[in-house]
Design an enzyme around this catalytic site. Structure first.
Site, mmCIF file in Angstrom:
data_model
loop_
_atom_site.group_PDB
_atom_site.id
_atom_site.type_symbol
_atom_site.label_atom_id
_atom_site.label_comp_id
_atom_site.label_asym_id
_atom_site.label_seq_id
_atom_site.Cartn_x
_atom_site.Cartn_y
_atom_site.Cartn_z
ATOM 1 N N ARG A 101 0.851 -1.222 0.236
ATOM 2 C CA ARG A 101 0.101 0.056 0.035
ATOM 3 C C ARG A 101 0.679 1.183 0.002
ATOM 4 O O ARG A 101 1.864 1.435 0.767
ATOM 5 C CB ARG A 101 -0.853 0.118 1.267
ATOM 6 C CG ARG A 101 -1.660 1.339 1.357
ATOM 7 C CD ARG A 101 -2.902 1.176 2.396
ATOM 8 N NE ARG A 101 -3.388 2.584 2.463
ATOM 9 C CZ ARG A 101 -3.342 3.497 3.528
ATOM 10 N NH1 ARG A 101 -2.678 2.841 4.613
ATOM 11 N NH2 ARG A 101 -3.977 4.702 3.533
ATOM 12 N N HIS A 120 -3.012 10.986 0.727
ATOM 13 C CA HIS A 120 -2.402 10.690 2.048
ATOM 14 C C HIS A 120 -1.693 11.940 2.638
ATOM 15 O O HIS A 120 -0.769 12.243 2.796
ATOM 16 C CB HIS A 120 -1.374 9.643 1.915
ATOM 17 C CG HIS A 120 -1.318 8.858 3.085
ATOM 18 N ND1 HIS A 120 -1.287 7.583 3.360
ATOM 19 C CD2 HIS A 120 -0.796 9.365 4.514
ATOM 20 C CE1 HIS A 120 -0.969 7.116 4.709
ATOM 21 N NE2 HIS A 120 -0.558 8.342 5.300
ATOM 22 N N GLU A 175 -7.169 8.540 6.089
ATOM 23 C CA GLU A 175 -7.579 9.183 7.466
ATOM 24 C C GLU A 175 -8.050 10.355 7.406
ATOM 25 O O GLU A 175 -7.567 11.461 7.779
ATOM 26 C CB GLU A 175 -6.382 9.188 8.296
ATOM 27 C CG GLU A 175 -5.936 7.724 8.576
ATOM 28 C CD GLU A 175 -4.779 7.705 9.747
ATOM 29 O OE1 GLU A 175 -4.140 8.718 10.000
ATOM 30 O OE2 GLU A 175 -4.645 6.540 10.138
ATOM 31 N N ASN A 225 -7.643 1.851 9.392
ATOM 32 C CA ASN A 225 -6.542 2.000 10.035
ATOM 33 C C ASN A 225 -6.637 2.044 11.529
ATOM 34 O O ASN A 225 -7.409 2.705 12.062
ATOM 35 C CB ASN A 225 -5.858 3.552 9.960
ATOM 36 C CG ASN A 225 -5.238 3.570 8.378
ATOM 37 O OD1 ASN A 225 -5.534 2.495 7.431
ATOM 38 N ND2 ASN A 225 -4.691 4.793 7.855
ATOM 39 N N TYR A 236 -4.667 1.186 15.466
ATOM 40 C CA TYR A 236 -3.481 1.039 16.235
ATOM 41 C C TYR A 236 -3.799 0.937 17.866
ATOM 42 O O TYR A 236 -3.010 0.473 18.252
ATOM 43 C CB TYR A 236 -2.829 2.366 16.143
ATOM 44 C CG TYR A 236 -2.077 2.657 14.829
ATOM 45 C CD1 TYR A 236 -2.656 3.374 13.501
ATOM 46 C CD2 TYR A 236 -0.774 2.399 14.730
ATOM 47 C CE1 TYR A 236 -2.250 3.379 12.601
ATOM 48 C CE2 TYR A 236 0.001 2.465 13.230
ATOM 49 C CZ TYR A 236 -0.761 3.067 12.490
ATOM 50 O OH TYR A 236 -0.153 3.172 10.922
ATOM 51 N N GLU A 280 -3.864 -0.205 7.851
ATOM 52 C CA GLU A 280 -2.784 0.131 8.626
ATOM 53 C C GLU A 280 -2.712 -0.341 9.972
ATOM 54 O O GLU A 280 -3.760 -0.369 10.762
ATOM 55 C CB GLU A 280 -2.400 1.795 8.751
ATOM 56 C CG GLU A 280 -1.766 2.507 7.722
ATOM 57 C CD GLU A 280 -1.702 4.085 7.928
ATOM 58 O OE1 GLU A 280 -1.270 4.485 9.090
ATOM 59 O OE2 GLU A 280 -1.975 4.616 6.953
HETATM 60 C C1 FCB Z 1 -1.442 7.033 10.440
HETATM 61 C C2 FCB Z 1 -0.848 7.717 9.067
HETATM 62 C C3 FCB Z 1 0.445 7.182 8.688
HETATM 63 C C4 FCB Z 1 1.209 7.162 9.886
HETATM 64 C C5 FCB Z 1 1.046 6.377 10.785
HETATM 65 C C6 FCB Z 1 1.727 6.036 12.177
HETATM 66 O O1 FCB Z 1 -2.230 7.839 10.919
HETATM 67 O O2 FCB Z 1 -1.876 7.390 8.203
HETATM 68 O O3 FCB Z 1 0.742 8.059 7.579
HETATM 69 O O4 FCB Z 1 1.815 8.341 10.073
HETATM 70 O O5 FCB Z 1 -0.262 6.866 11.481
#
Ligand code: FCB
Length: 521
Positions: free
Chosen positions: A113, A158, A204, A344, A346, A417
Site C-alpha cells: 500500500r 495521504h 484518514e 487504520n 492502532y 494500517e
Molecule cells: C497514520 C498515518 C500514517 C502514519 C501512521 C503512524 O495515522 O496514516 O501516515 O503516520 O499513522
C-alpha cells in the site's frame, strides 16, 4: 436510552472476549487471497521533493516554514530516498543494500500500500499540465511490484496536496478543490487503472481534518481557542467544512470510477478511516454515551454520509449549524457504494464524559466533549508504545472490525494500517531487536484471525510500515518500520519484526510471546 442499552450490550460482549488469545497464529487460518502487505505514503518516504518536475506540496512548504512544529525540525526532502531506491535501476544498481521492492519481495508480502504524490502528477493542479516524469515513476513502481507478484494498493490522497491548491482554494476549505481532486483521480485511473486493482480515495480524512483545522498541528496550521492559538482558523466549523468537501470529492471520484473505469479495469475503490476503539472509562451511562460519541466523531462522521447520505445524529445535535448539510444533488452523488472500507487501527483508549463534569477539551476528542485517557484506576489499558496515547490492545482490533461490519452493511474491510512505534535510540541493537513490535504484530494478527474465524468480512492486512520514515510532526524521532533505516547512509536493515513477519508469511511463525529472540536468529 435504547441506544445506550444497545451500546452496553455491545460493550459487554466485547469485554467477554477481551482475553489474551492462546491460539497459535497460522497464515493458513486466513482465507485464500487474503492480502498481506505493508504500507507507506509518498511524503513520508519518497524524498526527491523538487525533482523531475514535481511541484511543492503543502507538507514541503509547512516543514520548511514551520520547522518548529516538527519534533526534530526536519522534513521529508529526502526521507527514505525511495524515489531513487524503489528498485535496482539506473542510478541505484551499484548500491549494497537491497532496494525497496526487493525488500518487500523478500518478506513475502503479496500487496503493497502506497500513496501517489498529487504534486508529482499535477504540480500546479488542474490548470497546469500532467507531469509525465511523475507518471513514469509510479508506472515503473507498479510494474516492478507486479513483476514480483505484489499487488499495488494505491491511496490517492495521504495528507499531501499541491501547495498551489492550498493557496488557490484554502486547501480543503474551498469547494473548488472538489473538481481538482476529481481531475487528479481521473488522471490516475486513466494512467494506472489497467494495473491497479485497489484504489482508496483518502487516507484518514477524519484524523487529518482534526489535526489540520481543529488542533492546528498539520498544514496550514489553522485553529482557534480552546483548541489552540493559531494565526488563523476557526476550530468550531473549519474541520466540518473541510470534511464536507473531502466527502464530496471522494463521492465524485467514486462516481467517475464506477461509471467510466470499473467495468473495463475490474478494480475496486474505497476510503481509509482512522479508527481508535473507545471504551467507556466507567460503567456509567454518561461514559458509555461518551464512548459512543467518540466513535461517532471518529468513524460515523465520514462513513455515515458515505453509506447513509447523512451525518450521524450525535454530530448533528451537538454541532447544529456548524455542520454542513447535504444537498439533494450531493446525496444522489453519495449513493455510489464503496467496494471496501480501509481500517487504520492502532489503539484502544478509554472515553470519559465531559458534559456531566468538566475536563480538558483542548484535545483530539474535545469536539465530541470527550476526554480520552489510557488509565483506569491507575492501570493502563495496554502496554505503551513510543507515541503518547497509542497502547498495545490487540483485542480491540477484533472489536473494531466487528463494529464496522455491523454498522456498514458487512462491507469488506481491509486493515490498511496497523503498527508499532519505537523511540529513536543510539543503540542500533535496541532498534533492531524490536521485541515489542513482534509481540504487537502477533497480537493484532491473532485478533484478526479470531475475527476471521467468527465470520468477519475482512480481506487484508498491512503493517505500518515497511521501513522507518518521516513521521509527520514527530519527524524522525519515532520509528515504525520493520526495516531500520539509517537516514544518513539510507541503509535498510531488517529488524526482528521483518524476520518474524516473513516467517509468518512463509508459514512458520514462532508462537507465544517473544522475550529473547535475536534479530539474527
Ligand atoms: C497514520 C498515518 C500514517 C502514519 C501512521 C503512524 O495515522 O496514516 O501516515 O503516520 O499513522
Amino acid at each position: 436510552m435504547a441506544a445506550a442499552t444497545g451500546v452496553v450490550m455491545l460493550l459487554a460482549a466485547a469485554l467477554a472476549i477481551l482475553a489474551p488469545s492462546t491460539r497459535a497464529l497460522d497464515r493458513a487460518e486466513f482465507p485464500p487471497g487474503f492480502l498481506f502487505g505493508a504500507a507507506t505514503s509518498a511524503y513520508q518516504i519518497e524524498g526527491a521533493y523538487l525533482e523531475d518536475g514535481k511541484g511543492l506540496s503543502n507538507w514541503d512548504v509547512f516543514t520548511h516554514t514551520h520547522s518548529g512544529n516538527i519534533a526534530d525540525g526536519r522534513n521529508g526532502d529526502v526521507a527514505d530516498d525511495h524515489y531513487h531506491r524503489y528498485m535496482h535501476g539506473t542510478e541505484s544498481a551499484h548500491r549494497q543494500s537491497p532496494e525497496d521492492v526487493e525488500i518487500m519481495h523478500s518478506l513475502g508480502v503479496n500487496s503493497y500500500r502506497f500513496s501517489i504524490s498529487w504534486a508529482r502528477i499535477l504540480p500546479r493542479g488542474r490548470l497546469g499540465g500532467v507531469n509525465s516524469a511523475g507518471i513514469a515513476f509510479y508506472d515503473q513502481l507498479i510494474v516492478a511490484l507486479l513483476q514480483k507478484g505484489i499487488e499495488p494498493f494505491v491511496t490517492l490522497h495521504h495528507f499531501d496536496l499541491p501547495h498551489e491548491l492550498e493557496t488557490r482554494y484554502g486547501g480543503w476549505l474551498g469547494a473548488g478543490i472538489r473538481e481538482e481532486f476529481d481531475h487528479y483521480a481521473d488522471v490516475c485511473f486513466q494512467a494506472f487503472g489497467d494495473r491497479v486493482k485497489f484504489w482508496t480515495t483518502f487516507n484518514e480524512p477524519n484524523m487529518m481534518t482534526r489535526l489540520t483545522y481543529m488542533l492546528g498541528m498539520y498544514p496550514p496550521n489553522h485553529c482557534s481557542p480552546p483548541f489552540g492559538n493559531c494565526n488563523s482558523g476557526n476550530s468550531q466549523w473549519e474541520p466540518y467544512v473541510a470534511a464536507h468537501n473531502i466527502i464530496m470529492s471522494h463521492a465524485a471520484a467514486v462516481d467517475n470510477y464506477k461509471k467510466n473505469y470499473q467495468a473495463k479495469q475490474g478494480g475496486s475503490i474505497g476510503i481509509v478511516i482512522s479508527m481508535k476503539y473507545y471504551e467507556p472509562l466507567t460503567n456509567t451511562t454518561v461514559d458509555i454515551l461518551a464512548a459512543r460519541r467518540a466513535l461517532s466523531f471518529e468513524i460515523h462522521w465520514f462513513l455515515d454520509p458515505i453509506f447513509f447520505g447523512e451525518y450521524p445524529k450525535e454530530m448533528r445535535e451537538m454541532l447544529s449549524s456548524n455542520l454542513p448539510k447535504f444537498t439533494l444533488a450531493e446525496k444522489i452523488l453519495l449513493e455510489n457504494k464503496v467496494d471496501f472500507i480501509g481500517v487504520n487501527h492502532y489503539t484502544a483508549i478509554y472515553a470519559k464524559d465531559c458534559i456531566s463534569s468538566p475536563c480538558d477539551l483542548n484535545t483530539y476528542e474535545g469536539n465530541a466533549l470527550v476526554f480520552a485517557t489510557g488509565q483506569r484506576d491507575g492501570v493502563q489499558i495496554g502496554k505503551s508504545t513510543a507515541l503518547v496515547g497509542f497502547y498495545d490492545v490487540p483485542e480491540a482490533m477484533e472489536q473494531i472490525i466487528k463494529y464496522v461490519n455491523q454498522r456498514y452493511e458487512n462491507t469488506p474491510i481491509y486493515v490498511t494500517e496497523n503498527g508499532y512505534s519505537q523511540h529513536n535510540s543510539n543503540s542500533m541493537e535496541d532498534m533492531i531487536n524490536d521485541v515489542g513490535r513482534v509481540n504487537y504484530l502477533r497480537g493484532y494478527l491473532s485478533s484478526i484471525s479470531s475475527a476471521v474465524r467468527r465470520g468477519a468480512n475482512v480481506h487484508g492486512y498491512f503493517v505500518w510500515s515497511i521501513m522507518d520514515n518521516f513521521e509527520w510532526v514527530f519527524g524522525f524521532t519515532v520509528r515504525f518500520g520493520m526495516y531500520h533505516v539509517d537516514f544518513t547512509t539510507q541503509e535498510r536493515t531488517p529488524k526482528m519484526s521483518a524476520k518474524w513477519y516473513r516467517d509468518f508469511l512463509m508459514g512458520y511463525a514462532p508462537l507465544g510471546e517473544v522475550q529473547t529472540l535475536r534479530a539474527d536468529s
